[in-house]
Design an enzyme around this catalytic site. Structure first.
Site, PDB file in Angstrom:
ATOM      1  N   MET A   1     -12.486   9.442  -4.984  1.00  0.00           N
ATOM      2  CA  MET A   1     -11.554   9.341  -6.171  1.00  0.00           C
ATOM      3  C   MET A   1     -11.170  10.532  -6.936  1.00  0.00           C
ATOM      4  SD  MET A   1     -11.179   6.216  -6.211  1.00  0.00           S
ATOM      5  CE  MET A   1     -10.141   6.066  -7.824  1.00  0.00           C
TER       6      MET A   1
ATOM      7  N   ASP B   1      -6.197  -2.674  -5.331  1.00  0.00           N
ATOM      8  CA  ASP B   1      -7.377  -2.204  -6.093  1.00  0.00           C
ATOM      9  C   ASP B   1      -7.900  -3.574  -6.841  1.00  0.00           C
ATOM     10  OD1 ASP B   1      -7.338   0.692  -6.035  1.00  0.00           O
ATOM     11  OD2 ASP B   1      -5.553   0.429  -6.970  1.00  0.00           O
TER      12      ASP B   1
ATOM     13  N   ASP C   1      -7.613   9.246  -3.874  1.00  0.00           N
ATOM     14  CA  ASP C   1      -6.849   8.156  -4.674  1.00  0.00           C
ATOM     15  C   ASP C   1      -7.051   8.589  -6.225  1.00  0.00           C
ATOM     16  OD1 ASP C   1      -6.371   5.573  -5.936  1.00  0.00           O
ATOM     17  OD2 ASP C   1      -7.780   4.466  -5.398  1.00  0.00           O
TER      18      ASP C   1
ATOM     19  N   SER D   1      -0.330   2.096  -4.055  1.00  0.00           N
ATOM     20  CA  SER D   1      -1.216   1.245  -4.993  1.00  0.00           C
ATOM     21  C   SER D   1      -0.606   0.283  -5.802  1.00  0.00           C
ATOM     22  CB  SER D   1      -1.892   2.216  -5.745  1.00  0.00           C
ATOM     23  OG  SER D   1      -2.992   1.271  -6.477  1.00  0.00           O
TER      24      SER D   1
ATOM     25  N   HIS E   1      -2.465  -0.170  -0.729  1.00  0.00           N
ATOM     26  CA  HIS E   1      -3.467  -0.134  -1.263  1.00  0.00           C
ATOM     27  C   HIS E   1      -3.710  -1.196  -2.378  1.00  0.00           C
ATOM     28  CE1 HIS E   1      -6.890   2.420  -2.370  1.00  0.00           C
ATOM     29  NE2 HIS E   1      -6.608   2.280  -3.612  1.00  0.00           N
TER      30      HIS E   1
ATOM     31  N   GLY F   1      -3.989  10.053  -9.471  1.00  0.00           N
ATOM     32  CA  GLY F   1      -3.231  11.219  -9.803  1.00  0.00           C
ATOM     33  C   GLY F   1      -2.388  11.821  -8.894  1.00  0.00           C
TER      34      GLY F   1
ATOM     35  N   HIS G   1      -9.598  -1.591  -1.875  1.00  0.00           N
ATOM     36  CA  HIS G   1     -10.544  -0.985  -2.678  1.00  0.00           C
ATOM     37  C   HIS G   1     -11.071  -1.734  -3.663  1.00  0.00           C
ATOM     38  CE1 HIS G   1     -10.811   2.872  -5.773  1.00  0.00           C
ATOM     39  NE2 HIS G   1     -12.039   2.299  -5.340  1.00  0.00           N
TER      40      HIS G   1
ATOM     41  N   MET H   1     -10.933  -5.004  -9.080  1.00  0.00           N
ATOM     42  CA  MET H   1     -12.022  -4.780 -10.320  1.00  0.00           C
ATOM     43  C   MET H   1     -12.336  -5.842 -10.817  1.00  0.00           C
ATOM     44  SD  MET H   1      -9.372  -2.116 -12.301  1.00  0.00           S
ATOM     45  CE  MET H   1      -8.111  -0.855 -11.214  1.00  0.00           C
TER      46      MET H   1
ATOM     47  N   MET I   1     -13.577  -2.132  -6.707  1.00  0.00           N
ATOM     48  CA  MET I   1     -14.079  -1.432  -7.707  1.00  0.00           C
ATOM     49  C   MET I   1     -15.094  -2.673  -8.400  1.00  0.00           C
ATOM     50  SD  MET I   1     -11.247   0.787  -8.837  1.00  0.00           S
ATOM     51  CE  MET I   1      -9.938  -0.041  -7.822  1.00  0.00           C
TER      52      MET I   1
HETATM   53  C1  DX5 Z   1      -7.581   3.666  -9.681  1.00  0.00           C
HETATM   54  C2  DX5 Z   1      -7.110   3.058  -8.718  1.00  0.00           C
HETATM   55  C3  DX5 Z   1      -6.090   3.686  -8.054  1.00  0.00           C
HETATM   56  C4  DX5 Z   1      -4.764   3.545  -8.790  1.00  0.00           C
HETATM   57  C5  DX5 Z   1      -4.027   4.938  -8.542  1.00  0.00           C
HETATM   58  O1  DX5 Z   1      -8.959   2.874 -10.053  1.00  0.00           O
HETATM   59  O2  DX5 Z   1      -8.165   3.119  -7.527  1.00  0.00           O
HETATM   60  O3  DX5 Z   1      -5.652   3.188  -6.653  1.00  0.00           O
HETATM   61  O4  DX5 Z   1      -3.932   2.763  -8.557  1.00  0.00           O
HETATM   62  O5  DX5 Z   1      -2.939   5.025  -9.602  1.00  0.00           O
HETATM   63  P1  DX5 Z   1      -2.190   6.438  -9.928  1.00  0.00           P
HETATM   64  O6  DX5 Z   1      -1.643   6.846  -8.507  1.00  0.00           O
HETATM   65  O7  DX5 Z   1      -1.237   6.011 -10.834  1.00  0.00           O
HETATM   66  O8  DX5 Z   1      -3.367   7.412 -10.343  1.00  0.00           O
HETATM   67 ZN    ZN Z   2      -7.616   2.455  -5.581  1.00  0.00          ZN
END
Ligand code: DX5
Ligand code: ZN
Length: 216
Positions: free
Chosen positions: A137, A35, A175, A8, A33, A177, A66, A37, A68
């Site tokens: 998630m 993200d 996705d 990501s 990936h 942690g 992705h 937002m 959001m």
């Molecule tokens: C969180 C994102 C993830 C994020 C994951 O909102 O959708 O893709 O980048 O990051 P890590 O792997 O550090 O939890």
């Molecule tokens: Zn993501």
């Protein structure tokens, strides 16, 4: 099928995105990936279409986008034009999910539906046959480097059961942690694709971190 790894970009060095994407190109990563937002669906704002369009020129891996954002159906054309292979929309953001999934496919992309940690997998019972991937998630969306929500493992098992029961080939992506430990457990539970931000981009050797996840 060997599982896929999708680093990501949210945790990358934004002052040097070319270097980061070229690292991913050279690595064993399967997808990149991305993200997006909007500060409304999640309490953070990341990057959008102009950045993705620039990355498209140098990214050699399929782009797993992705979203959001609220009303993602308004941006299907823009997401396709910015080079996405797969467009993930949140279940919680789509009133007419069936229509949105069909429109994503009509635009030439694979369609993914994403569930927040509190949204049960049973709500997918009447849409899963139409989607290419479900993105679960394992943190509350909006930020990288958060703590893994343990319940995600059990949720992955339940989603895998639903897919098997229906005889489908829907991919399961996790996705949030993800590291070597949580990644191993998620794969055992039935995950097909692991997203990893912090674990990859904050590692002293990101290519090696990707290799370790791929070797799980
Ligand atoms: C969180 C994102 C993830 C994020 C994951 O909102 O959708 O893709 O980048 O990051 P890590 O792997 O550090 O939890
Ligand atoms: Zn993501």
């Amino acid at each position: 099928m060997k599982h896929k790894i999708a680093p990501s970009l949210l945790s990358a060095d934004f002052l040097d995105l070319r270097k980061e994407v070229e690292m991913v190109n050279r690595s064993e990563a399967d997808w990149l990936h991305l993200d997006v937002m909007d500060g409304v669906f999640v309490p953070n704002i990341s990057f959008g279409f102009p950045v993705m369009e620039a990355l498209k020129e140098i990214c050699e891996k399929p782009m797993d986008v992705h979203l959001m954002i609220v009303e993602p159906q308004k941006f299907i054309r823009e997401v396709a034009a910015s080079g996405a292979y797969l467009m993930n929309v949140h279940y919680e953001a789509c009133t007419h999910l069936n229509r949105t999934v069909a429109a994503i496919k009509d635009a030439g992309m694979k369609a993914g539906v994403t569930l927040n940690p509190h949204t049960p997998v049973c709500l997918l019972e009447d849409i899963i046959q139409d989607v290419d991937m479900v993105l679960l998630m394992s943190v509350n969306p909006g930020f990288g480097a958060q703590r893994f929500i343990e319940h995600s493992v059990e949720k992955t098992v339940r989603l895998r059961e639903m897919i098997e029961r229906k005889g489908l080939h829907t991919l399961i992506e996790l996705d949030g942690g993800v590291n070597e430990q949580t990644g191993r457990r998620l794969l055992d539970a039935g995950a097909d694709v692991l997203v990893a931000g912090n674990y990859v981009f904050k590692a002293s050797d990101p290519i090696e971190a990707i290799r370790k996840l791929k070797a799980l």
